[in-house]
Design an enzyme around this catalytic site. Structure first.
Site, short mmCIF file in Angstrom:
data_model
loop_
_atom_site.label_atom_id
_atom_site.label_comp_id
_atom_site.label_asym_id
_atom_site.label_seq_id
_atom_site.Cartn_x
_atom_site.Cartn_y
_atom_site.Cartn_z
N ASP A 18 0.83 -1.20 0.00
CA ASP A 18 0.00 0.00 0.00
C ASP A 18 0.87 1.25 0.00
O ASP A 18 1.94 1.29 0.60
CB ASP A 18 -0.90 0.01 1.23
CG ASP A 18 -1.85 -1.19 1.27
OD1 ASP A 18 -2.16 -1.72 0.19
OD2 ASP A 18 -2.27 -1.58 2.37
N LYS A 39 0.46 -8.18 -1.09
CA LYS A 39 -0.92 -7.74 -1.27
C LYS A 39 -0.97 -6.54 -2.19
O LYS A 39 -0.29 -5.54 -1.96
CB LYS A 39 -1.57 -7.38 0.06
CG LYS A 39 -3.04 -6.93 -0.08
CD LYS A 39 -3.68 -6.67 1.27
CE LYS A 39 -3.37 -5.30 1.82
NZ LYS A 39 -4.13 -4.21 1.13
N ASP A 66 -6.50 -7.58 -3.25
CA ASP A 66 -7.43 -7.10 -2.23
C ASP A 66 -8.24 -5.93 -2.77
O ASP A 66 -7.99 -4.78 -2.44
CB ASP A 66 -6.64 -6.70 -0.98
CG ASP A 66 -7.55 -6.32 0.18
OD1 ASP A 66 -8.71 -6.77 0.21
OD2 ASP A 66 -7.09 -5.56 1.06
N LEU A 67 -9.23 -6.24 -3.61
CA LEU A 67 -10.07 -5.21 -4.21
C LEU A 67 -11.47 -5.18 -3.62
O LEU A 67 -12.27 -4.32 -3.96
CB LEU A 67 -10.14 -5.41 -5.73
CG LEU A 67 -8.78 -5.44 -6.45
CD1 LEU A 67 -8.98 -5.57 -7.96
CD2 LEU A 67 -7.94 -4.22 -6.12
N ILE A 72 -23.61 -6.54 -7.76
CA ILE A 72 -24.62 -7.55 -8.07
C ILE A 72 -23.92 -8.85 -8.47
O ILE A 72 -22.75 -8.83 -8.86
CB ILE A 72 -25.57 -7.06 -9.18
CG1 ILE A 72 -24.79 -6.81 -10.48
CG2 ILE A 72 -26.30 -5.80 -8.74
CD1 ILE A 72 -25.69 -6.50 -11.66
N ALA A 74 -23.82 -10.92 -11.04
CA ALA A 74 -23.18 -11.06 -12.35
C ALA A 74 -21.89 -10.26 -12.42
O ALA A 74 -20.89 -10.71 -13.00
CB ALA A 74 -24.14 -10.62 -13.45
N THR A 75 -21.88 -9.07 -11.85
CA THR A 75 -20.70 -8.23 -11.89
C THR A 75 -19.60 -8.79 -11.00
O THR A 75 -18.41 -8.80 -11.38
CB THR A 75 -21.04 -6.80 -11.46
OG1 THR A 75 -22.05 -6.29 -12.34
CG2 THR A 75 -19.82 -5.90 -11.53
N THR A 130 -11.40 -3.69 9.60
CA THR A 130 -10.72 -3.53 10.89
C THR A 130 -10.65 -2.08 11.35
O THR A 130 -10.25 -1.81 12.48
CB THR A 130 -9.30 -4.11 10.83
OG1 THR A 130 -8.58 -3.51 9.75
CG2 THR A 130 -9.34 -5.62 10.63
N ARG A 192 0.46 -5.84 14.17
CA ARG A 192 1.50 -4.87 14.50
C ARG A 192 2.52 -5.54 15.42
O ARG A 192 2.18 -5.92 16.55
CB ARG A 192 0.90 -3.64 15.20
CG ARG A 192 0.01 -2.78 14.30
CD ARG A 192 0.80 -2.11 13.21
NE ARG A 192 -0.01 -1.24 12.38
CZ ARG A 192 -0.63 -1.60 11.26
NH1 ARG A 192 -0.54 -2.85 10.84
NH2 ARG A 192 -1.33 -0.73 10.55
N GLN A 201 -5.59 1.24 12.12
CA GLN A 201 -6.23 -0.02 12.48
C GLN A 201 -6.70 0.07 13.94
O GLN A 201 -5.91 0.34 14.84
CB GLN A 201 -5.25 -1.19 12.33
CG GLN A 201 -4.72 -1.37 10.92
CD GLN A 201 -5.76 -1.96 9.97
OE1 GLN A 201 -6.81 -2.42 10.39
NE2 GLN A 201 -5.46 -1.92 8.70
N GLY A 221 1.86 -4.33 6.70
CA GLY A 221 2.27 -3.32 5.76
C GLY A 221 3.36 -2.42 6.29
O GLY A 221 4.54 -2.73 6.23
#
Length: 243
Positions: A18, A39, A66-67, A72, A74-75, A130, A192, A201, A221
């Site tokens: 990130d 990630k 990680d999206l 819906i 189908a999407t 989180t 952590r 977090q 991260g």
């Protein structure tokens, strides 16, 4: 199915890329000795697109995409099919999309991977982010359930829909593991190491404690990516996980 993991502690740690641009992410990933998993989140994917997943895999890394798909049925199915075809082995979907969408996403992900000759991915249902605190969750979203109750309900919904794992706070791992034995995957952000800043977090735990509680893998991260010596920081995170 959950991804196959070796006994090596490095297999248990997923480093979140990130806050990096594509060049930084690729350079960082190539310099950390022993790194197995990374990630790719929304920010990096929006900037770099699918190509960054392919480049990381060319470096021999396994990718957690990680999206947090939530749409819906189908999407969600179409998105998971394409994500799996990229070779992402962990893919997040929101549990609150509901059982129909979760079932469609699971079937499509397996189909996409098979057609592309990629490893079968594990879909991970996001229960409660989180960053949420209980009073704010209840107040802002008008949800009567407490966090623990809601996490449990959404995890059960996901498992019943055929999803093979969840993303959850490490503080919820023990309860979820009691309800969902291995190989159900429990992947935990909010990790952590001792002395690291908590950041944004709200619900955190140390690496060894999270694994002992039943976590499958840990997402870490900034304690690694922002360290003066990322290789040493990665090694420090691995050390308490050694048998």
């Amino acid at each position: 199915m959950a991804p196959s993991l070796s006994a090596d502690p490095a297999d248990r740690i997923i480093v979140a890329l990130d806050g990096m641009d594509p060049e930084q992410a690729l350079a960082f990933a190539s310099q950390v000795q022993g790194l197995r998993w990374v990630k790719v989140g929304l920010e990096l994917f929006v900037q770099a697109g699918p190509h960054v997943v392919a480049q990381l895999r060319e470096q021999g890394l396994r990718v957690f995409l990680d999206l947090k798909f939530h749409d819906i049925p189908a999407t969600m199915a179409g998105a998971c099919r394409r994500a799996a075809a990229l070779g992402a082995e962990l893919i997040t979907v929101h549990a609150c999309a509901g059982s129909e969408a979760l079932k469609a996403a699971q079937a499509a992900a397996l189909d996409g991977a098979t057609r592309a000759g990629q490893p079968a991915p594990t879909l991970l249902a996001v229960t409660v982010l989180t960053s949420w605190e209980e009073q704010r969750l209840q107040r802002e979203l008008a949800i009567g359930q407490g966090i623990a109750e809601r996490v449990s309900a959404l995890a059960q919904l996901s498992a019943a829909a055929g999803i093979a794992g969840c993303v959850c706070s490490p503080l919820e791992v023990a309860a979820l593991r009691a309800q969902h034995p291995e190989p159900f995957a429990l992947v935990t952000p909010g990790i952590r190491p001792k002395g690291a800043a908590v950041g944004d977090q709200a619900r955190v735990m140390g690496p060894a404690e999270a694994i002992a509680a039943g976590a499958s893998q840990l997402v870490i991260g900034r304690p690694i990516t922002k360290a003066d010596d990322p290789c040493a920081a990665f090694a420090v995170c691995c050390e308490p996980l050694k048998a």
